[in-house]
Design a protein around this motif. Structure first.
Motif, short mmCIF file in Angstrom:
data_model
loop_
_atom_site.label_atom_id
_atom_site.label_comp_id
_atom_site.label_asym_id
_atom_site.label_seq_id
_atom_site.Cartn_x
_atom_site.Cartn_y
_atom_site.Cartn_z
N ASN A 192 0.84 -1.20 0.00
CA ASN A 192 0.00 0.00 0.00
C ASN A 192 0.87 1.26 0.00
O ASN A 192 0.65 2.20 0.76
CB ASN A 192 -0.94 0.02 1.21
N TYR A 229 -6.22 5.86 -4.56
CA TYR A 229 -5.33 5.24 -3.57
C TYR A 229 -5.77 5.60 -2.15
O TYR A 229 -4.96 5.96 -1.31
CB TYR A 229 -3.89 5.66 -3.83
N ASP A 231 -6.48 3.75 0.13
CA ASP A 231 -5.93 2.81 1.12
C ASP A 231 -4.41 2.92 1.24
O ASP A 231 -3.77 2.05 1.83
CB ASP A 231 -6.32 1.37 0.77
#
Length: 260
Positions: A192, A229, A231
């Motif tokens: 991530n 994005y 996360d």
């Protein structure tokens, strides 16, 4: 740096003001990996481990008497090393490659260039001399040629690409114009982790170099990144200290201020 003529001489002073406060990079709070830092003898190249198999390369150049830092990524995987961005110049790129070889004892299999300005592409000739496959989008390749750099292979899609190198998946994405018209991000879904030079560190409090920026589009580009994005746990900007998702909101706030 003589070959960087277009728009270079008129921005030295503002570039220095933008990056004057250089701090030692630290990993995001979410990273549980014990940080390892490797520094070249002259201190101009630093490798910092921020996740298992993910390192930030930070290289320094001098502009107007100030040391200026730029970040990129070194990604270790089962097939070798993937490099994101090529440092400021060929000498720094050579030092970086030597440090990578000493630390990992693996070849650099691939390099990704995230836009055409010299903090991203300056060392591309060294990569090519060492037969490292160096890729970008057609837009970045075109701009590289305009700025008198060797053209990276334009094999990345103009909008989004997914690369698989060994056990590592890497996604590139063009979120819209921002710092430059061709800037792309790199996303590592396993961690991530988001990297992009249109993103600001928390200590950056102004829009910085905007000689090629699209200030009208930049806020929407940041909103797009925040949506796509949402996360993101670790966010690595092109300069200064990395952190977490808050860097995206911080960047949006800064570029909005510029509009007012």
């Amino acid at each position: 740096m003589v070959r960087i003529k277009k728009g270079f001489l008129i921005i030295l002073t503002s570039f220095s003001l933008l990056l004057l406060n250089i701090s030692t990079p630290v990993s995001a709070k979410e990273s549980k990996t014990k940080q390892t830092v490797i520094t070249s003898k002259d201190g101009s190249v630093i490798l910092t481990k921020i996740q298992k198999d993910v390192w930030v390369h930070t290289t320094y150049t001098e502009i107007d008497g100030f040391k200026i830092a730029a970040n990129g990524l070194v990604l270790n995987n089962s097939k070798g090393i993937v490099l994101v961005d090529a440092t400021w110049d060929d000498q720094l790129a050579k030092q970086l490659l030597e440090m990578i070889q000493k630390e990992f004892q693996k070849p650099v299999k691939l390099a990704i260039i995230t836009h055409h300005k010299y903090d991203r592409i300056g060392g591309i000739q060294t990569l090519m001399d060492q037969k490292i496959k160096t890729v970008s989008t057609p837009e970045i390749a075109k701009m590289a040629k305009e700025f008198n750099y060797p053209m990276p292979e334009p094999s990345l899609d103009s909008v989004a690409s997914t690369l698989k190198v060994g056990n590592l998946k890497i996604k590139t994405y063009f979120p819209g114009e921002a710092h430059t018209s061709d800037n792309i991000t790199v996303w590592l879904p396993k961690y991530n982790l988001l990297f992009g030079d249109m993103i600001f560190a928390l200590e950056q409090q102004n829009s910085g170099i905007i000689d090629e920026a699209n200030m009208e589009a930049w806020p929407n580009t940041m909103k797009n990144l925040m949506y796509v994005y949402n996360d993101a746990k670790i966010v690595v900007p092109g300069h200064k200290t990395w952190g977490d998702f808050s860097l995206l909101q911080h960047t949006l706030d800064i570029v909005r201020k510029h509009e007012n």
